[in-house]
Design an enzyme around this catalytic site. Structure first.
Site, PDB file in Angstrom:
ATOM      1  N   ALA A  37     -44.899  -0.514 -30.223  1.00 35.23           N
ATOM      2  CA  ALA A  37     -44.301  -0.691 -28.895  1.00 35.23           C
ATOM      3  C   ALA A  37     -44.260   0.666 -28.218  1.00 35.23           C
ATOM      4  O   ALA A  37     -44.081   1.690 -28.882  1.00 35.23           O
ATOM      5  CB  ALA A  37     -42.893  -1.251 -29.018  1.00 35.23           C
ATOM      6  N   GLY A  40     -41.234   5.012 -27.278  1.00 39.86           N
ATOM      7  CA  GLY A  40     -40.714   5.991 -28.235  1.00 39.86           C
ATOM      8  C   GLY A  40     -39.315   5.701 -28.741  1.00 39.86           C
ATOM      9  O   GLY A  40     -38.817   4.568 -28.638  1.00 39.86           O
ATOM     10  N   GLY A 176     -20.865  14.169 -37.881  1.00 39.19           N
ATOM     11  CA  GLY A 176     -21.413  14.902 -36.734  1.00 39.19           C
ATOM     12  C   GLY A 176     -20.825  14.426 -35.421  1.00 39.19           C
ATOM     13  O   GLY A 176     -20.975  13.258 -35.059  1.00 39.19           O
ATOM     14  N   ALA A 177     -20.133  15.352 -34.720  1.00 41.12           N
ATOM     15  CA  ALA A 177     -19.527  15.000 -33.421  1.00 41.12           C
ATOM     16  C   ALA A 177     -20.421  15.459 -32.283  1.00 41.12           C
ATOM     17  O   ALA A 177     -19.981  16.093 -31.328  1.00 41.12           O
ATOM     18  CB  ALA A 177     -18.143  15.625 -33.301  1.00 41.12           C
ATOM     19  N   HIS A 440     -16.688   8.151   2.294  1.00 39.47           N
ATOM     20  CA  HIS A 440     -15.365   7.833   1.751  1.00 39.47           C
ATOM     21  C   HIS A 440     -15.194   6.317   1.729  1.00 39.47           C
ATOM     22  O   HIS A 440     -15.520   5.660   2.704  1.00 39.47           O
ATOM     23  CB  HIS A 440     -14.274   8.449   2.636  1.00 39.47           C
ATOM     24  CG  HIS A 440     -12.898   8.075   2.189  1.00 39.47           C
ATOM     25  ND1 HIS A 440     -12.317   8.633   1.066  1.00 39.47           N
ATOM     26  CD2 HIS A 440     -11.996   7.187   2.701  1.00 39.47           C
ATOM     27  CE1 HIS A 440     -11.106   8.113   0.910  1.00 39.47           C
ATOM     28  NE2 HIS A 440     -10.896   7.225   1.884  1.00 39.47           N
TER      29      HIS A 440
END
Ligand code: NAI
Length: 461
Positions: A37, A40, A176-177, A440
């Site tokens: 596919a 990646g 792992g953070a 706004h």
């Protein structure tokens, strides 16, 4: 056997974008991809599926936390993980087939299989040999390993396995953070998993502006994620259903452990160059395994490399930019990437985005700078949607007012950052941004207010 102007090895965001641009510039182009596919890591087992799961889990969390506050009553939704994964898969399929369509539209040949460079201008895929005047290596990266931790993609998983769990774990330990750990940790925490993140450093998200990292840590803790910082994971012992994660608390020099149903190893990624035949044809490598390049050109004439497989941040959009630049270079144009303006986004809630220099970098460089800050609590639109947490910080040169960096945490941060990216590309000052009319009520007004804060002051703070 076919002859091409360009063969790109790897169909990820770097490779497929490069292929399309090459074809658009009139080059006869092929893209070789072995995973069956296109898209990646990013589309198949990375950015896109994780965003689908982040969206689904965020919606679930919103329904449980904010719906009643807005008068939306009724039964609270339950999670059907199988259906959620089907939704995720449909998002992947839609995107990957979209690239196939783009290849057909642009007349890029899609060669399925694993490519190997077997000589100057020669790429072999299975039994077929193809020739090309130019070869672009865009083979990406793979999850890095950690000694003492064996990934089985069932109990001990990489990001790939974490995107395909078959049931919601009761307890998950994330090693792992970094970006992957926090995004995937957030998904499962929202779905009810007790998530503990074990991180080697004494802070999360290495390299990120320290104030942003602190705010994100506080917010994730409020959402129920637990953190063990300053802890080096030394090993994981797993059975078929459970695992024990051992770590050392660095400052105390003591050992401890945690039990989990699922362990996610998210300690970084390594460039993927296996089976490409690079050593045989004499392509030089960096000490850390990346392909060595100068302006994306390797030391071998006619061979280029882009994306995660070379140095620099491992980000899909960095790879895309390099893909475009290499296509232009091959076509005789002036390919260019501005490495000073590459944004980074973490898709947690609140979302985090950064571009340019951090305060830590500016201090290290001894530059004089000013800080314009604005909190989302002063932004009417953010408050209306329960998103007042977070802030925008713009860093500008003290003397020239030129924008040097922007770091924000809050609603749609990953979208808002781009107005600063454009401003930085044009060498804009904070005043330029401050004098630009912003509609706004929008979240973007917070960006303008931060720019105003670099001058005479923000209005709503
Ligand atoms: P990372 O490099 O962002 O973070 C890895 C973390 O693991 C670091 O904080 C490191 O200190 C820690 N660590 C390493 N060894 C350890 C040990 N023995 N014990 C405890 N902690 C340890 O890597 P990550 O999150 O795996 O991401 C890989 C790449 O993918 C990154 O380059 C990232 O930018 C990219 N990515 C980008 C995304 C985005 O742009 N939103 C999403 C996902 C990945």
């Amino acid at each position: 056997m076919a002859n091409y102007d360009v063969i790109i090895i790897g169909g990820g965001p770097g490779g497929y974008v490069c292929a399309i641009r090459c074809a658009q510039l009139g080059l006869k182009t092929a893209c070789v991809e072995g995973r069956g596919a296109l898209g990646g890591t990013c589309l198949n087992v990375g950015c896109i599926p994780s965003k689908a799961l982040l969206h689904a889990s965020h919606s679930y969390h919103e329904a449980h936390t904010n719906f009643e506050k807005m008068g939306l009553m009724g039964g609270k939704p339950k999670v059907d993980l199988t259906k959620m994964m089907e939704y995720k898969q449909s998002v992947i399929d839609g995107n990957t087939s979209g690239i196939e369509f783009l290849f057909k539209k642009n007349k890029v040949d899609y060669i399925q299989g694993w490519g190997k460079i077997t000589g100057k201008g020669e790429v072999t895929v299975g039994k077929d040999k193809h020739t090309a005047k130019n070869i672009v290596i865009a083979t990406g990266s793979e999850p890095s390993s950690l000694s003492g931790v064996e990934v089985d993609e069932k109990v001990v998983v990489s990001s790939t396995g974490a995107l395909a769990l078959t049931k919601i774990p009761k307890r998950m330990v994330v090693i792992g953070a970094g970006v992957i750990g926090l995004e995937m940790g957030s998904v499962y925490a929202r779905l009810g998993t007790e998530v503990t993140v074990v991180e080697y450093l004494d802070h999360i998200t290495p390299g990120m502006d320290a104030e942003l990292a602190k705010t994100l840590l506080r917010s994730l803790k409020k959402q129920g994620l637990k953190f063990v910082l300053g802890a080096a994971v030394s090993g994981v012992k797993a059975t078929k259903t459970k695992a024990t994660v051992s770590y050392k608390l660095i400052k105390k020099d003591t050992e401890a452990s945690l039990e989990a149903d699922i362990v996610l190893l998210a300690t970084g990624r390594n460039p993927f160059t296996q089976g490409l035949g690079l050593a045989e044809i004499g392509v030089e490598m960096e000490p850390r395994g990346q392909v060595k390049t100068k302006n994306w050109q390797t030391n071998v004439d006619g061979i280029y490399a882009i994306g995660d497989v070379i140095t620099g941040p491992m980000l899909a959009h960095k790879a895309e930019d390099e893909g475009l630049a290499v296509a232009e270079t091959i076509a005789g144009q002036a390919g260019h990437v501005n490495y000073d303006v590459i944004p980074g986004v973490i898709y947690t809630t609140p979302e985090v985005a950064s571009v340019g220099l951090t305060e830590e970098m500016l201090k290290e460089q001894g530059r004089s700078y000013k800080v314009g800050k604005f909190t989302f609590m002063g932004n009417a639109r953010a408050k209306a949607v329960f998103a007042g947490e977070g802030f925008v910080k713009i860093l500008a040169d003290k003397d020239t007012d030129r924008i040097l960096g922007c770091h924000l945490i809050g609603p749609f941060a990953g979208e808002l950052i781009h107005e600063v990216c454009v401003a930085m590309e044009f060498g804009a000052s904070a005043e330029d941004l401050a004098r630009t009319c912003h509609a706004h009520p929008t979240f973007s007004e917070a960006m303008r207010e931060a720019a105003l804060a670099c001058g005479d002051g923000a209005i709503h703070s």
